[in-house]
Motif scaffolding. Structure first.
Motif, PDB file in Angstrom:
ATOM      1  N   HIS A 579       0.823  -1.212   0.000  1.00  0.00           N
ATOM      2  CA  HIS A 579       0.000   0.000   0.000  1.00  0.00           C
ATOM      3  C   HIS A 579       0.856   1.260   0.000  1.00  0.00           C
ATOM      4  O   HIS A 579       0.370   2.339   0.320  1.00  0.00           O
ATOM      5  N   ILE A 581       3.024   2.303   2.032  1.00  0.00           N
ATOM      6  CA  ILE A 581       3.078   2.969   3.332  1.00  0.00           C
ATOM      7  C   ILE A 581       4.501   2.859   3.874  1.00  0.00           C
ATOM      8  O   ILE A 581       5.024   1.745   4.020  1.00  0.00           O
ATOM      9  N   GLN A 601      -1.933   7.766   7.177  1.00  0.00           N
ATOM     10  CA  GLN A 601      -2.010   6.414   6.619  1.00  0.00           C
ATOM     11  C   GLN A 601      -2.359   5.368   7.678  1.00  0.00           C
ATOM     12  O   GLN A 601      -2.385   4.175   7.373  1.00  0.00           O
ATOM     13  N   GLN A 604      -5.531   3.089   7.004  1.00  0.00           N
ATOM     14  CA  GLN A 604      -5.248   2.245   5.844  1.00  0.00           C
ATOM     15  C   GLN A 604      -4.251   1.133   6.222  1.00  0.00           C
ATOM     16  O   GLN A 604      -4.398  -0.018   5.813  1.00  0.00           O
ATOM     17  N   GLN A 607      -6.085  -1.544   8.194  1.00  0.00           N
ATOM     18  CA  GLN A 607      -6.930  -2.369   7.324  1.00  0.00           C
ATOM     19  C   GLN A 607      -6.083  -3.331   6.493  1.00  0.00           C
ATOM     20  O   GLN A 607      -6.425  -4.507   6.353  1.00  0.00           O
ATOM     21  N   ALA A 608      -4.963  -2.835   5.985  1.00  0.00           N
ATOM     22  CA  ALA A 608      -4.108  -3.674   5.138  1.00  0.00           C
ATOM     23  C   ALA A 608      -3.553  -4.850   5.938  1.00  0.00           C
ATOM     24  O   ALA A 608      -3.544  -5.997   5.474  1.00  0.00           O
TER      25      ALA A 608
END
Ligand code: ADP
Ligand code: ASP
Ligand code: MG
Length: 625
Positions: A579, A581, A601, A604, A607-608
């Motif tokens: 992602h 990040i 971030q 996100q 969630q990832a």
């Protein structure tokens, strides 16, 4: 389920104060703010309490303030003062719970159920005189038991207590403290179990408000819950988990809206601890050491997404199990990543690192910045462990001071809420351990870090996000014994709890003195004042610049099954890399891995990672308002 826990009758006999012929079990139930957020909800709670009592149990109920009452009170105070007096804050905030106890008792009485409300002071929940963050010293049970024996439900105000005789000051335990009140009462009364009723069906793999696919778990070990709670999962307060663990209180988190069984927090057999100094006895349970360790560091790797994933991906493919991993803050646009492995696999780990280093050359400065592999063989890892160190910054400071006094230099520091580990020179291990055992009054024990996972435990039990942290870095701290002690002593004196602490691997000689950077995270509200305080002393102590970044998020995975399993860290880093990040800091302990990423971030990232470990279920949770 209950069969795993101490025999109810036996617990009651031990208590000695409850009339055995009259009760089936003694249950402490705690209802959080949302569960008592309106008159209708208070009436629904009364129904549940009534049903539990009618089934033949004795019930003590602990309640929070209604809905967001406490937030509202804090706001009022802040409209009058930017820095309100802490004693008056306690006076103010303790009123929230007092409303709920009276209303719930009335609702019970309306149902024909004898009930009585009691404040923390009336019960005798005796705490330290530390306003807004008091710890419980002991709980007087006589008055409670008398009411229970008279067939009443006792409704106790959570989150509050009273300082000991002489002062009789109203205190509060800190935000979220009603969980702590409930479990402490269950321990003091030797209740059969403690039920925490809330707005979600139990403990989920992560916060369902951020990841609706989060799944409910049937059970979780208290060590895992302790980490999850202190890393941001606010469903249970870590101090409550700590008390449950220390006293073996059977603890379950359930929904206020359904009869579903919820999630059990599994504690080891109780060790027969004294109920005096309930929350302050013994901050450290044991000192552990492991001399079979070696360190591999990669210096000057590029600071961009995917680097950690690549390195640890390759390491996992070679079946190398890493223990501690730390990645320090970057200077310019490169980072240092260091990890420890057991000595027998050092050669393999070193080969992997050496093979990958050229590929990690920093593209923007190909000549200047070339990743370099550094190996150190003669090291030992020394840790202090214990749930009692949560929120007590003085404990880590004492460890560093003890090592400094023993003239032991610290090469790496890695922390979790319940453990501080330091890497030191192997020749200094014995001296360091002896000094720590004396300082914390404990017996030595071999390292717990065996390389076998616990049976039937998932690799990753849950994922948590903490967006209330800020990162501080001090540049160019002289690398000599006593510096960490000095720094963390200062923080402890100012009552600032430090979460993640990381020392850089890179040592630079400036003015003839070898220096390293130290980075750590603190609560966001403490960020500015900590920076100011440290800046004031920096010049005098020969430190460089103090840098603050408040826009960070910390995302963590927790699972007792990850012990001795290669590849878990790699998977987490890979999920972030996919992602795009960037990882700013990494810190690990045996059962958790935390990464600092940019605040924007954070969700996100959560969630990832949740998806990468296949924690998502097919159902979506909607948390009721
Ligand atoms: P209460 O007012 O009942 O004490 P809290 O708001 O303190 O409730 O805690 C419950 C909330 O914790 C849930 O609504 C949920 O958003 C949050 N939460 C965070 N992490 C988790 C998790 N792993 N499992 C369940 N809930 C979680
Ligand atoms: N009412 C307090 C708070 O909001 C205590 C609690 O609910 O646990 O922090
Ligand atoms: Mg809560």
């Amino acid at each position: 389920m209950l069969a795993q826990f101490p025999d109810p009758a036996e617990a009651l006999i031990k208590a000695g104060t409850i009339d055995l012929t009259k009760v089936m079990a003694l249950i402490v139930q705690k209802y959080g703010g949302t569960s008592v957020g309106s008159v209708e909800r208070i009436q629904a709670v009364a129904q549940r309490v009534y049903k539990t009592f009618k089934a033949g149990n004795s019930v003590v109920v602990v309640v929070s303030a209604m809905g967001k009452t406490t937030d509202g009170l804090v706001k009022l105070a802040n409209e009058i003062s930017t820095n309100p007096n802490r004693r008056e804050m306690d006076m103010l905030l303790s009123t929230g719970e007092q409303v709920t106890i009276a209303l719930l008792s009335m609702a019970l009485q309306e149902l024909g159920q004898p009930a009585i409300s009691m404040t923390g002071a009336q019960v005798g929940i005796v705490t330290e005189a530390e306003h807004t963050r008091a710890r419980i010293l002991h709980i007087e049970t006589d008055r409670l038991s008398r009411h229970i024996n008279q067939g009443k439900v006792v409704v106790v105000a959570g989150f509050q207590g009273i300082s000991s005789a002489g002062e009789m000051e109203i205190t509060t335990l800190g935000r979220g403290g009603s969980d702590t009140s409930a479990v402490a009462l269950a321990a003091a009364l030797r209740a059969n179990f403690c039920e925490i009723y809330t707005d979600v069906p139990g403990i989920l793999t992560t916060d369902p408000r951020l990841v609706p696919e989060a799944q409910l778990m049937d059970e979780i070990t208290c060590n895992e819950m302790l980490e999850l709670a202190s890393l941001g999962a606010k469903v249970l307060h870590p101090r409550a988990v700590e008390i449950a663990r220390n006293y073996g209180v059977p603890l379950v988190v359930r929904s206020s809206w359904t009869d579903a069984p919820g999630t059990w927090v599994i504690s080891p057999q109780p060790q027969g601890r004294s109920l005096i100094n309930l929350e302050i006895a013994r901050p450290v349970d044991h000192v552990e050491f492991d001399t079979d360790q070696a360190k591999v560091a990669l210096l000057r790797v590029p600071d961009k997404p995917g680097v950690a994933a690549r390195l640890f991906g390759e390491i996992a493919r070679q079946q190398v199990d890493v223990d501690l991993i730390i990645q320090s803050i970057h200077e310019g646009n490169s980072n240092d990543i260091a990890f420890t492995v057991t000595t027998p696999i050092l050669k393999r780990a070193e080969a992997v690192a050496a093979a990958i280093a050229p590929a990690l050359r920093n593209q923007s400065h190909p000549k200047l910045e070339e990743a370099e592999v550094m190996v150190e063989q003669n090291i030992a890892k020394i840790s202090i462990a214990g749930a009692g160190m949560i929120g007590r910054p003085g404990v880590a400071a004492k460890m560093f001071a003890t090592l400094a006094a023993a003239k032991v230099n610290i090469q790496m520091i890695s922390t979790s809420e319940v453990k501080v580990s330091c890497v030191v020179d192997a020749t200094e291990c014995d001296r360091a351990v002896a000094a720590l055992c004396t300082a914390f009054e404990i017996e030595v024990r071999e390292s717990l870090c065996t390389n076998s996972p616990l049976p039937n435990t998932p690799l990753v039990r849950g994922v948590a996000l903490d967006i209330n942290q800020a990162r501080l870095a001090i540049r160019q701290v002289p690398d000599r014994p006593g510096m960490a002690a000095r720094l963390f002593g200062l923080l402890a004196q100012n009552n600032i709890s430090v979460d993640m602490i990381i020392q850089s691997q890179r040592c630079r000689v400036i003015d003839g003195i070898p220096r390293r950077d130290i980075a750590f995270t603190v609560c966001q509200v403490d960020g500015e004042s900590t920076k100011e305080m440290l800046t004031q002393v920096a010049a005098e102590l020969g430190w460089g610049e103090v840098v603050l970044d408040s826009a960070i998020a910390k995302v963590s995975i927790v699972g007792a099954g990850m012990i001795g399993q290669p590849g878990v860290a790699a998977k987490m880093f890979e999920a972030l890399a996919q992602h795009q990040i960037n990882i700013q800091m990494i810190a690990t302990s045996e059962i958790k891995i935390s990464c600092v990423v940019s605040q924007e971030q954070g969700v996100q990232a959560l969630q990832a990672i949740h998806a990468a470990f296949d924690l998502a279920g097919s159902e979506k949770f909607v948390v009721p308002a």
